[in-house]
Design an enzyme around this catalytic site. Sequence first.
Site, PDB file in Angstrom:
ATOM      1  N   ILE A 157       9.617   9.653  -6.832  1.00 51.02           N
ATOM      2  CA  ILE A 157       9.986   9.956  -8.240  1.00 51.02           C
ATOM      3  C   ILE A 157      11.046   8.981  -8.909  1.00 51.02           C
ATOM      4  CG2 ILE A 157      11.859  11.532  -7.642  1.00 51.02           C
ATOM      5  CD1 ILE A 157      10.559  13.513  -9.892  1.00 51.02           C
ATOM      6  N   GLY A 179      10.813   5.777  -8.676  1.00 48.16           N
ATOM      7  CA  GLY A 179       9.927   4.544  -8.811  1.00 48.16           C
ATOM      8  C   GLY A 179       9.355   4.453 -10.303  1.00 48.16           C
ATOM      9  N   ASP A 223      12.789  11.574   2.880  1.00 46.52           N
ATOM     10  CA  ASP A 223      12.457   9.908   3.227  1.00 46.52           C
ATOM     11  C   ASP A 223      10.892  10.230   4.001  1.00 46.52           C
ATOM     12  OD1 ASP A 223      14.030   7.316   3.565  1.00 46.52           O
ATOM     13  OD2 ASP A 223      12.370   7.276   4.686  1.00 46.52           O
ATOM     14  N   LEU A 224       9.973   9.369   3.419  1.00 46.45           N
ATOM     15  CA  LEU A 224       8.748   9.396   4.073  1.00 46.45           C
ATOM     16  C   LEU A 224       8.603   9.088   5.415  1.00 46.45           C
ATOM     17  CD1 LEU A 224       5.912   7.991   1.836  1.00 46.45           C
ATOM     18  CD2 LEU A 224       6.437  10.111   2.052  1.00 46.45           C
ATOM     19  N   LEU A 240       3.483   8.927  -3.897  1.00 46.70           N
ATOM     20  CA  LEU A 240       3.679   7.738  -4.656  1.00 46.70           C
ATOM     21  C   LEU A 240       5.039   6.806  -3.798  1.00 46.70           C
ATOM     22  CD1 LEU A 240       3.871   8.713  -8.549  1.00 46.70           C
ATOM     23  CD2 LEU A 240       1.965   8.115  -6.866  1.00 46.70           C
ATOM     24  N   THR A 283      -4.244   1.366  -3.182  1.00 48.46           N
ATOM     25  CA  THR A 283      -4.067   0.127  -3.934  1.00 48.46           C
ATOM     26  C   THR A 283      -5.044  -1.041  -3.781  1.00 48.46           C
ATOM     27  OG1 THR A 283      -2.778  -1.907  -3.887  1.00 48.46           O
ATOM     28  CG2 THR A 283      -2.629  -0.657  -1.792  1.00 48.46           C
ATOM     29  N   GLU A 335      -4.475  -3.848  -3.399  1.00 49.13           N
ATOM     30  CA  GLU A 335      -4.369  -4.662  -2.120  1.00 49.13           C
ATOM     31  C   GLU A 335      -5.376  -4.639  -1.092  1.00 49.13           C
ATOM     32  OE1 GLU A 335      -1.655  -7.272  -1.714  1.00 49.13           O
ATOM     33  OE2 GLU A 335      -2.153  -7.311  -3.648  1.00 49.13           O
ATOM     34  N   TYR A 345       1.843  -4.689   4.090  1.00 50.24           N
ATOM     35  CA  TYR A 345       1.849  -3.709   3.082  1.00 50.24           C
ATOM     36  C   TYR A 345       0.400  -3.255   2.908  1.00 50.24           C
ATOM     37  CZ  TYR A 345       1.491  -1.398  -1.576  1.00 50.24           C
ATOM     38  OH  TYR A 345       1.287  -0.753  -2.618  1.00 50.24           O
ATOM     39  N   LYS A 350      -1.220   0.694   4.064  1.00 51.46           N
ATOM     40  CA  LYS A 350      -1.920   1.473   3.066  1.00 51.46           C
ATOM     41  C   LYS A 350      -3.528   1.712   3.338  1.00 51.46           C
ATOM     42  CE  LYS A 350       0.819   2.062  -0.508  1.00 51.46           C
ATOM     43  NZ  LYS A 350       1.214   3.311  -1.338  1.00 51.46           N
TER      44      LYS A 350
HETATM   45  P1  NAP Z   1       8.098   1.435  -6.707  1.00 51.20           P
HETATM   46  O1  NAP Z   1       8.584   1.539  -8.347  1.00 51.20           O
HETATM   47  O2  NAP Z   1       8.433   0.483  -5.836  1.00 51.20           O
HETATM   48  O3  NAP Z   1       8.493   3.037  -6.281  1.00 51.20           O
HETATM   49  C1  NAP Z   1       8.446   3.264  -4.923  1.00 51.20           C
HETATM   50  C2  NAP Z   1       9.160   4.623  -5.015  1.00 51.20           C
HETATM   51  O4  NAP Z   1       9.045   5.025  -3.567  1.00 51.20           O
HETATM   52  C3  NAP Z   1      10.607   4.414  -5.208  1.00 51.20           C
HETATM   53  O5  NAP Z   1      11.057   5.737  -5.710  1.00 51.20           O
HETATM   54  C4  NAP Z   1      11.392   4.538  -3.849  1.00 51.20           C
HETATM   55  O6  NAP Z   1      12.629   4.937  -3.847  1.00 51.20           O
HETATM   56  C5  NAP Z   1      10.335   5.287  -2.964  1.00 51.20           C
HETATM   57  N1  NAP Z   1      10.535   5.047  -1.576  1.00 51.20           N
HETATM   58  C6  NAP Z   1      10.388   3.876  -0.973  1.00 51.20           C
HETATM   59  N2  NAP Z   1      10.432   3.831   0.553  1.00 51.20           N
HETATM   60  C7  NAP Z   1      10.583   5.323   0.610  1.00 51.20           C
HETATM   61  C8  NAP Z   1      10.754   5.994   1.723  1.00 51.20           C
HETATM   62  N3  NAP Z   1      10.824   5.483   2.957  1.00 51.20           N
HETATM   63  N4  NAP Z   1      10.956   7.374   1.508  1.00 51.20           N
HETATM   64  C9  NAP Z   1      10.972   7.778   0.428  1.00 51.20           C
HETATM   65  N5  NAP Z   1      10.682   7.369  -0.811  1.00 51.20           N
HETATM   66  C10 NAP Z   1      10.566   5.887  -0.714  1.00 51.20           C
HETATM   67  O7  NAP Z   1       6.604   1.666  -6.818  1.00 51.20           O
HETATM   68  P2  NAP Z   1       5.622   1.794  -8.140  1.00 51.20           P
HETATM   69  O8  NAP Z   1       5.172   0.818  -8.839  1.00 51.20           O
HETATM   70  O9  NAP Z   1       6.098   3.135  -8.946  1.00 51.20           O
HETATM   71  O10 NAP Z   1       4.273   2.572  -7.271  1.00 51.20           O
HETATM   72  C11 NAP Z   1       4.235   3.812  -6.936  1.00 51.20           C
HETATM   73  C12 NAP Z   1       2.968   3.873  -5.648  1.00 51.20           C
HETATM   74  O11 NAP Z   1       1.805   3.212  -5.997  1.00 51.20           O
HETATM   75  C13 NAP Z   1       3.589   3.150  -4.431  1.00 51.20           C
HETATM   76  O12 NAP Z   1       3.297   3.901  -3.313  1.00 51.20           O
HETATM   77  C14 NAP Z   1       2.805   1.869  -4.544  1.00 51.20           C
HETATM   78  O13 NAP Z   1       2.680   1.335  -3.238  1.00 51.20           O
HETATM   79  C15 NAP Z   1       1.452   2.086  -5.102  1.00 51.20           C
HETATM   80  N6  NAP Z   1       0.877   1.143  -6.129  1.00 51.20           N
HETATM   81  C16 NAP Z   1       1.389   0.537  -6.952  1.00 51.20           C
HETATM   82  C17 NAP Z   1       0.706  -0.278  -7.655  1.00 51.20           C
HETATM   83  C18 NAP Z   1       1.272  -0.976  -8.928  1.00 51.20           C
HETATM   84  O14 NAP Z   1       0.831  -1.779  -9.401  1.00 51.20           O
HETATM   85  N7  NAP Z   1       2.593  -0.590  -9.527  1.00 51.20           N
HETATM   86  C19 NAP Z   1      -0.818  -0.481  -7.583  1.00 51.20           C
HETATM   87  C20 NAP Z   1      -1.270   0.206  -6.676  1.00 51.20           C
HETATM   88  C21 NAP Z   1      -0.511   1.067  -5.650  1.00 51.20           C
HETATM   89  P3  NAP Z   1      13.964   4.009  -4.101  1.00 51.20           P
HETATM   90  O15 NAP Z   1      13.806   4.217  -5.695  1.00 51.20           O
HETATM   91  O16 NAP Z   1      15.096   4.559  -3.784  1.00 51.20           O
HETATM   92  O17 NAP Z   1      13.685   2.441  -3.876  1.00 51.20           O
HETATM   93  O1  G4F Z   2       3.901  -8.779  -8.944  1.00 47.90           O
HETATM   94  P1  G4F Z   2       3.526  -9.057  -7.394  1.00 47.90           P
HETATM   95  O2  G4F Z   2       4.496  -9.104  -6.445  1.00 47.90           O
HETATM   96  O3  G4F Z   2       2.330  -7.942  -7.169  1.00 47.90           O
HETATM   97  P2  G4F Z   2       1.367  -7.695  -6.022  1.00 47.90           P
HETATM   98  O4  G4F Z   2       1.566  -8.478  -4.759  1.00 47.90           O
HETATM   99  O5  G4F Z   2      -0.037  -7.779  -6.467  1.00 47.90           O
HETATM  100  O6  G4F Z   2       1.648  -6.187  -5.619  1.00 47.90           O
HETATM  101  C1  G4F Z   2       1.550  -5.130  -6.564  1.00 47.90           C
HETATM  102  O7  G4F Z   2       0.719  -4.538  -6.981  1.00 47.90           O
HETATM  103  C2  G4F Z   2      -0.375  -3.846  -5.842  1.00 47.90           C
HETATM  104  C3  G4F Z   2      -1.623  -3.645  -6.461  1.00 47.90           C
HETATM  105  O8  G4F Z   2      -2.617  -4.610  -6.437  1.00 47.90           O
HETATM  106  C4  G4F Z   2       0.464  -2.642  -5.586  1.00 47.90           C
HETATM  107  F1  G4F Z   2      -0.381  -2.119  -4.420  1.00 47.90           F
HETATM  108  C5  G4F Z   2       1.740  -3.448  -4.824  1.00 47.90           C
HETATM  109  O9  G4F Z   2       2.595  -2.328  -4.525  1.00 47.90           O
HETATM  110  C6  G4F Z   2       2.510  -4.060  -6.099  1.00 47.90           C
HETATM  111  O10 G4F Z   2       2.867  -3.122  -7.108  1.00 47.90           O
HETATM  112  O11 G4F Z   2       2.635 -10.322  -7.415  1.00 47.90           O
HETATM  113  C7  G4F Z   2       1.493 -10.461  -8.026  1.00 47.90           C
HETATM  114  C8  G4F Z   2       0.831 -12.123  -7.840  1.00 47.90           C
HETATM  115  C9  G4F Z   2       0.766 -12.369  -6.540  1.00 47.90           C
HETATM  116  O12 G4F Z   2      -0.301 -12.950  -6.189  1.00 47.90           O
HETATM  117  C10 G4F Z   2       2.163 -13.311  -6.032  1.00 47.90           C
HETATM  118  O13 G4F Z   2       1.878 -14.405  -5.112  1.00 47.90           O
HETATM  119  O14 G4F Z   2       2.075 -12.855  -8.527  1.00 47.90           O
HETATM  120  C11 G4F Z   2       2.325 -14.020  -7.532  1.00 47.90           C
HETATM  121  N1  G4F Z   2       3.500 -14.500  -7.895  1.00 47.90           N
HETATM  122  C12 G4F Z   2       3.598 -15.825  -8.244  1.00 47.90           C
HETATM  123  N2  G4F Z   2       4.941 -16.150  -8.303  1.00 47.90           N
HETATM  124  C13 G4F Z   2       4.826 -13.893  -7.749  1.00 47.90           C
HETATM  125  C14 G4F Z   2       5.570 -14.672  -8.111  1.00 47.90           C
HETATM  126  N3  G4F Z   2       5.149 -12.733  -7.357  1.00 47.90           N
HETATM  127  C15 G4F Z   2       6.376 -12.358  -7.385  1.00 47.90           C
HETATM  128  N4  G4F Z   2       6.682 -10.952  -6.983  1.00 47.90           N
HETATM  129  N5  G4F Z   2       7.514 -13.150  -7.632  1.00 47.90           N
HETATM  130  C16 G4F Z   2       7.127 -14.547  -8.285  1.00 47.90           C
HETATM  131  O15 G4F Z   2       7.815 -15.353  -8.144  1.00 47.90           O
END
Ligand code: NAP
Ligand code: G4F
Length: 383
Positions: free
Chosen positions: A10, A12, A64-65, A86, A133, A135, A157, A161
């Site tokens: 929550i 995040g 914690d998960l 989440l 995801t 990914e 990761y 997943k």
């Molecule tokens: P986020 O901002 O990184 O939030 C992750 C949340 O999980 C935070 O509240 C974090 O707590 C909590 N957490 C991490 N490890 C934990 C553990 N061991 N036990 C309990 N809580 C834990 O991620 P988000 O972008 O909101 O994404 C939400 C979910 O969707 C994630 O599962 C992510 O992998 C998935 N997802 C995200 C995207 C995207 O583009 N954003 C796309 C596809 C899937 P803290 O605040 O304490 O760190």
């Molecule tokens: O923003 P990113 O770190 O996101 P990424 O790896 O796509 O993962 C995010 O999206 C996933 C959904 O597809 C989620 F499941 C996952 O939890 C997360 O939210 O990187 C995006 C792209 C990558 O290809 C990376 O190599 O950006 C490229 N990149 C280039 N320069 C960078 C950077 N990424 C990061 N973080 N930092 C850089 O400086």
Amino acid sequence: MGKVALITGITGQDGAYLAEYLIKKGYTVHGIKRHSSMFNTDRIDHLYQDPHIENRNLILHYGDLTDSMNLTHIIGETQPDEIYNLAAMSHVKVSFDTPEYTANADGIGVLRILEAVRLLNLTSKTRIYQASTSELYGLVQEVPQKETTPFYPRSPYAVAKLYGYWITVNYREAYGMHASNGILFNHESPLRGETFVTRKVTRAVSRIALGMQQKVYMGNLSAQRDWGHAKDYIRAMYAILQQDEPSDYVIATGITTTIRDFVKMSFSEIGLQVDFKGEGVNEVAVINFIDENVFIEKVGETYLESLQKRIGQEVVGVDPAYFRPTEVELLIGDPTKARERLGWIPKYSLEALVEDMMASDVKEMKKESYLKEGGYKILNYFE
Ligand code: NAP
Ligand code: G4F
């Protein structure tokens, strides 16, 4: 009586938007947050209610998960109608540094929740959303990616997943649980963590515009992502759990963009044109032109003069430290099933997302700069 939801993660990005959305719908929202040595609830502080208030609609629990007893206890106590799982170690690059922990939290963590619901005899009451995801598609086997596209994960990761995805499907088939996967493509917002690429860029561009930073170093600029706004994506999560039948859905915009173009768009949003030159680790971007009217409107006249001196200078470089051992080069989703079955259509374009993130970061960085300046003055005063 309104419904009860339990949100893991929550604190995040998605958890914060979803909590607000569900509270507005009349839900009582329980959230699991990790213990931290500092406050870690910034994103949900506006929703926080004092524990002494009766009939609160947001209640936080430490958890914690990786702790199944803790999860079972919270689920038993809260008896949720809906669980949105989440929580995750969600950074792909970091998962290469912490692969075992990532597998435990992002993979086995899902099993802990499903099994808790089963052991507590909540299988017919509690619906479960698993945050899967794009990914999972990794080294993509089909373009665009849809629900039937084979998976090919490319990071610890994504492999964790993958387990979460299939254990959710398995519990649905084995025990008739209403458990669904949202296969969400990248979604961003002003609440995005600062180390993900979009937020890293919008923060850095804001700081460069305000004279707080000279240059930003990036990784793979040619990777392509299908980016949407988190506010649109949490609507899809909710819609998935309102369906009579559980299922798995791709949530995406169907448009893909390179990191390089996202950088250009972010500069352009505040009136700065940057051009890229060179290749690989030698690639750089320089400021070529300032649209002064746009800059003054979006950033302010005060910062224009010092920025004018930076025309022709490098503002973006490449640092291989940000490369990943195995990269996901291209993601582009086909959201047809979500559109047809859930009626889900995103409201934000990429341009609107960039506008939202840049406006927020320019404001935030101005505040940071002001505070720093103020702090300095106070220090002088005491000297
Ligand atoms: P986020 O901002 O990184 O939030 C992750 C949340 O999980 C935070 O509240 C974090 O707590 C909590 N957490 C991490 N490890 C934990 C553990 N061991 N036990 C309990 N809580 C834990 O991620 P988000 O972008 O909101 O994404 C939400 C979910 O969707 C994630 O599962 C992510 O992998 C998935 N997802 C995200 C995207 C995207 O583009 N954003 C796309 C596809 C899937 P803290 O605040 O304490 O760190
Ligand atoms: O923003 P990113 O770190 O996101 P990424 O790896 O796509 O993962 C995010 O999206 C996933 C959904 O597809 C989620 F499941 C996952 O939890 C997360 O939210 O990187 C995006 C792209 C990558 O290809 C990376 O190599 O950006 C490229 N990149 C280039 N320069 C960078 C950077 N990424 C990061 N973080 N930092 C850089 O400086």
